[in-house]
Motif scaffolding. Structure first.
Motif, PDB file in Angstrom:
ATOM      1  N   MET A  85       0.720  -1.502   0.390  1.00 23.65           N
ATOM      2  CA  MET A  85       0.226  -0.145   0.280  1.00 23.65           C
ATOM      3  C   MET A  85       0.848   1.456   0.256  1.00 23.65           C
ATOM      4  N   THR A  86       1.267   1.101  -1.210  1.00 19.17           N
ATOM      5  CA  THR A  86       2.085   3.380  -1.087  1.00 19.17           C
ATOM      6  C   THR A  86       1.826   3.899  -0.789  1.00 19.17           C
ATOM      7  N   GLU A  87       0.619   4.250  -0.643  1.00 15.90           N
ATOM      8  CA  GLU A  87      -0.089   5.393  -0.053  1.00 15.90           C
ATOM      9  C   GLU A  87       0.650   5.440   1.239  1.00 15.90           C
ATOM     10  N   ASN A  88       0.351   4.443   1.896  1.00 15.20           N
ATOM     11  CA  ASN A  88       0.758   4.262   3.528  1.00 15.20           C
ATOM     12  C   ASN A  88       2.212   4.791   3.781  1.00 15.20           C
ATOM     13  N   ARG A  89       3.067   5.093   2.367  1.00 12.78           N
ATOM     14  CA  ARG A  89       4.022   4.452   3.286  1.00 12.78           C
ATOM     15  C   ARG A  89       5.153   6.203   3.971  1.00 12.78           C
ATOM     16  N   LEU A  90       5.701   5.793   4.949  1.00 14.72           N
ATOM     17  CA  LEU A  90       6.241   6.410   5.737  1.00 14.72           C
ATOM     18  C   LEU A  90       7.502   7.324   5.331  1.00 14.72           C
ATOM     19  N   THR A  91       7.804   8.552   5.914  1.00 14.94           N
ATOM     20  CA  THR A  91       8.908   9.050   5.326  1.00 14.94           C
ATOM     21  C   THR A  91       9.183  10.018   5.969  1.00 14.94           C
ATOM     22  N   ILE A 117      10.426  -7.843  11.733  1.00 16.77           N
ATOM     23  CA  ILE A 117       8.853  -7.893  11.991  1.00 16.77           C
ATOM     24  C   ILE A 117       8.950  -8.774  10.330  1.00 16.77           C
ATOM     25  N   SER A 118       8.195 -10.251   9.966  1.00 16.96           N
ATOM     26  CA  SER A 118       7.418 -10.849   9.595  1.00 16.96           C
ATOM     27  C   SER A 118       6.363 -10.837  10.179  1.00 16.96           C
ATOM     28  N   PRO A 119       5.527 -11.584   8.956  1.00 13.20           N
ATOM     29  CA  PRO A 119       4.026 -12.312   8.873  1.00 13.20           C
ATOM     30  C   PRO A 119       4.654 -14.026   8.744  1.00 13.20           C
ATOM     31  N   VAL A 177       0.552  -4.225  10.659  1.00 13.88           N
ATOM     32  CA  VAL A 177       1.948  -3.388  10.596  1.00 13.88           C
ATOM     33  C   VAL A 177       2.670  -2.723   9.659  1.00 13.88           C
ATOM     34  N   ALA A 178       2.419  -4.110   8.879  1.00 17.22           N
ATOM     35  CA  ALA A 178       3.176  -3.713   7.931  1.00 17.22           C
ATOM     36  C   ALA A 178       2.341  -3.024   6.880  1.00 17.22           C
ATOM     37  N   GLU A 179       1.573  -2.850   6.205  1.00 18.44           N
ATOM     38  CA  GLU A 179       0.660  -1.725   5.661  1.00 18.44           C
ATOM     39  C   GLU A 179       0.813  -1.143   6.909  1.00 18.44           C
ATOM     40  N   ALA A 180       0.397  -0.180   7.795  1.00 18.00           N
ATOM     41  CA  ALA A 180       0.607   0.742   8.308  1.00 18.00           C
ATOM     42  C   ALA A 180       1.958   1.452   8.188  1.00 18.00           C
ATOM     43  N   TYR A 181       3.056   0.532   8.488  1.00 18.40           N
ATOM     44  CA  TYR A 181       4.344   1.208   7.736  1.00 18.40           C
ATOM     45  C   TYR A 181       4.548   1.784   6.624  1.00 18.40           C
ATOM     46  N   GLY A 182       3.535   0.947   5.217  1.00 15.89           N
ATOM     47  CA  GLY A 182       3.895   1.065   3.916  1.00 15.89           C
ATOM     48  C   GLY A 182       4.388   0.160   3.247  1.00 15.89           C
ATOM     49  N   ALA A 183       4.758  -1.116   3.871  1.00 12.71           N
ATOM     50  CA  ALA A 183       5.662  -2.453   3.579  1.00 12.71           C
ATOM     51  C   ALA A 183       5.300  -3.367   2.688  1.00 12.71           C
ATOM     52  N   TRP A 184       3.750  -3.800   3.061  1.00 13.95           N
ATOM     53  CA  TRP A 184       3.020  -4.190   2.288  1.00 13.95           C
ATOM     54  C   TRP A 184       2.616  -4.073   0.867  1.00 13.95           C
ATOM     55  N   GLY A 185       2.655  -4.169   0.108  1.00 22.93           N
ATOM     56  CA  GLY A 185       1.601  -3.943  -0.807  1.00 22.93           C
ATOM     57  C   GLY A 185       1.649  -4.674  -2.526  1.00 22.93           C
ATOM     58  N   GLU A 186       2.091  -3.931  -3.146  1.00 20.39           N
ATOM     59  CA  GLU A 186       1.708  -4.921  -4.465  1.00 20.39           C
ATOM     60  C   GLU A 186       3.328  -5.110  -4.972  1.00 20.39           C
ATOM     61  N   TYR A 244       8.784 -12.426 -12.046  1.00 24.02           N
ATOM     62  CA  TYR A 244       8.897 -13.283 -12.886  1.00 24.02           C
ATOM     63  C   TYR A 244       7.823 -13.436 -13.429  1.00 24.02           C
ATOM     64  N   GLY A 245       7.290 -12.441 -13.610  1.00 26.84           N
ATOM     65  CA  GLY A 245       5.941 -11.384 -14.520  1.00 26.84           C
ATOM     66  C   GLY A 245       4.880 -11.550 -13.727  1.00 26.84           C
ATOM     67  N   ARG A 246       4.527 -12.175 -12.114  1.00 22.09           N
ATOM     68  CA  ARG A 246       3.411 -12.620 -11.805  1.00 22.09           C
ATOM     69  C   ARG A 246       3.005 -11.146 -11.098  1.00 22.09           C
ATOM     70  N   THR A 247       2.573 -10.413 -10.632  1.00 24.22           N
ATOM     71  CA  THR A 247       2.032  -9.619 -10.085  1.00 24.22           C
ATOM     72  C   THR A 247       1.341  -9.903  -8.662  1.00 24.22           C
ATOM     73  N   TYR A 248       1.151  -9.688  -7.368  1.00 24.05           N
ATOM     74  CA  TYR A 248       0.935 -10.200  -6.273  1.00 24.05           C
ATOM     75  C   TYR A 248       0.895  -8.365  -5.138  1.00 24.05           C
ATOM     76  N   GLU A 249      -0.156  -9.238  -3.939  1.00 25.10           N
ATOM     77  CA  GLU A 249       0.149  -8.371  -2.537  1.00 25.10           C
ATOM     78  C   GLU A 249       1.280  -9.345  -1.678  1.00 25.10           C
ATOM     79  N   GLY A 250       2.001  -8.592  -1.100  1.00 31.91           N
ATOM     80  CA  GLY A 250       3.039  -9.026  -0.472  1.00 31.91           C
ATOM     81  C   GLY A 250       3.876  -8.084   0.687  1.00 31.91           C
ATOM     82  N   LEU A 251       5.094  -8.572   1.073  1.00 26.41           N
ATOM     83  CA  LEU A 251       6.053  -7.826   1.682  1.00 26.41           C
ATOM     84  C   LEU A 251       6.414  -6.872   1.389  1.00 26.41           C
ATOM     85  N   ILE A 252       7.225  -5.807   1.486  1.00 27.18           N
ATOM     86  CA  ILE A 252       8.163  -5.328   0.856  1.00 27.18           C
ATOM     87  C   ILE A 252       9.123  -5.197   1.889  1.00 27.18           C
ATOM     88  N   ARG A 253      10.447  -5.417   1.198  1.00 28.79           N
ATOM     89  CA  ARG A 253      11.169  -5.674   2.463  1.00 28.79           C
ATOM     90  C   ARG A 253      11.738  -4.424   3.006  1.00 28.79           C
TER      91      ARG A 253
END
Length: 157
Positions: free
Chosen positions: A1-7, A72-74, A101-110, A114-123
């Motif tokens: 969820m990139t709109e939640n990204r912290l700065t 923090i991980s799932p 918590v990952a979503e609140a920090y903007g660390a969960w998203g698209e 390998y050409g596949r798009t999915y929702e997951g944890l962004i390191r």
């Protein structure tokens, strides 16, 4: 969820999550201390193991500069306990199975792999000051070399 990204300057979202021993750990537990909060996709995978071991190996220098480290991980607490024990990790790993918590920090998203798009944890890694304000926010970090780069960014090298 990139709109939640912290700065830089953002107030870090509070959290309370179970650690590997199923004890609750909260961001408030680190009040007055600088803390590195990093999000990683899955315990015991090659990249996440490399990153965790880099934090383990650099914890003394980070701690001497006043930083605590939290991963923090799932993963469920049992998987965290096994990972922590196997790799002799010396900092808390927290379980965020619903990735709230990952979503609140903007660390969960698209993600794309390998050409596949999915929702997951962004390191991602966040450095918080003693009052929970973001000093540094890094998204899409690489597992290898990340801790060395973080140390340079913090002026520790």
């Amino acid at each position: 969820m990139t709109e939640n990204r912290l700065t830089t300057g953002s107030k870090a979202p509070d959290f309370s999550l179970a650690d590997a021993q199923e004890k609750s750990v909260s961001l408030k537990d680190f009040a007055g201390k600088k803390v590195v909060v990093y999000f990683y996709p899955a315990a015991s995978t090659p990249g996440c193991t490399k990153e965790a071991c880099d934090f383990r190996d650099n914890l003394n220098s980070l701690a001497s500069a006043g930083y605590a480290v939290v991963g923090i991980s799932p993963d469920k607490p049992a998987a965290l306990a096994k990972f922590s024990s196997k790799e002799s990790l010396n900092f808390p790993l927290l379980s965020d199975p619903d990735h709230a918590v990952a979503e609140a920090y903007g660390a969960w998203g698209e993600k794309k792999n390998y050409g596949r798009t999915y929702e997951g944890l962004i390191r991602s890694t966040f450095v918080l000051d003693g009052s929970g304000v973001v000093e540094l926010a890094q998204y899409n970090v690489r597992a290898t070399g990340h801790v060395a780069k973080l140390r340079r960014n913090l002026g520790l090298d």
